[in-house]
Design an enzyme around this catalytic site. Sequence first.
Site, PDB file in Angstrom:
ATOM      1  N   GLU A 153      43.964  38.358  35.642  1.00 59.08           N
ATOM      2  CA  GLU A 153      43.224  37.223  36.198  1.00 59.08           C
ATOM      3  C   GLU A 153      42.254  36.684  35.148  1.00 59.08           C
ATOM      4  O   GLU A 153      41.363  37.402  34.695  1.00 59.08           O
ATOM      5  CB  GLU A 153      42.453  37.643  37.446  1.00 59.08           C
ATOM      6  CG  GLU A 153      41.615  36.524  38.057  1.00 59.08           C
ATOM      7  CD  GLU A 153      40.758  37.000  39.217  1.00 59.08           C
ATOM      8  OE1 GLU A 153      39.667  36.426  39.412  1.00 59.08           O
ATOM      9  OE2 GLU A 153      41.161  37.943  39.930  1.00 59.08           O
ATOM     10  N   LYS A 195      40.792  38.863  49.053  1.00 62.35           N
ATOM     11  CA  LYS A 195      39.918  39.511  48.075  1.00 62.35           C
ATOM     12  C   LYS A 195      38.642  39.894  48.815  1.00 62.35           C
ATOM     13  O   LYS A 195      38.056  39.068  49.530  1.00 62.35           O
ATOM     14  CB  LYS A 195      39.596  38.541  46.944  1.00 62.35           C
ATOM     15  CG  LYS A 195      38.513  39.024  45.985  1.00 62.35           C
ATOM     16  CD  LYS A 195      38.277  38.004  44.882  1.00 62.35           C
ATOM     17  CE  LYS A 195      37.118  38.404  43.992  1.00 62.35           C
ATOM     18  NZ  LYS A 195      36.962  37.490  42.827  1.00 62.35           N
TER      19      LYS A 195
END
Length: 208
Positions: free
Chosen positions: A42, A133
């Site tokens: 990421e 998340k």
Amino acid sequence: MSCHPYAVLAAQRLLPVLRSADAGQAERATRELLGAGCRAVELTTSTPGWARAVARAAGMRDARGRRAVIGVGTVTTTAQAEDALDAGAAFLVSPYPAPEAREAASRRGVPFLEGGFTPGEIAAAVRRAGAAKVFPAHVGGPDFIRSLRAVLPDALLVPTGGIRPGEVRRWLDAGASAVGIGSGLPAEPGELAALFAELAGPCCGQEC
């Protein structure tokens, strides 16, 4: 047929989150991670020139020759989402509920790992996409993940924020599907490779 990004995350079990000084540093760090056995990385919109870094990283290959799965984090607006997707992002991540980014990702058919902290925010993200998340994870700790898992047994849960590499196993044991790590990853290539090898789980059963 290639694996869905969430299947890659669930198999990798550790998601490096890069907040770099510039695009070049992000590219170098991504290349090192891919060489150490990582596949999903990421990058974040807080990195200057991040879209350029994403475009270059999206064309990289991991140690097994598979195409890298590059996500972009800290995406909260339509403009950020569109720029990330135009650059080749395979998935998007937000730190909190972000309707604009969610709509852009849905329109383009790309997975959106939406952030939340309260059980309601997390459950809403899971209802929409099967995943969430959990941020900032360190506030609730592994026991919070264990409680969430009890009521969201099939969700992909990715706690992120304030977690050190040596603590990842505790979070996985508590029910995390994968764990986001923003700092503290080993700099030595052999140690980094050993960490990914130790944590990796089975993939989805197809050649991905």
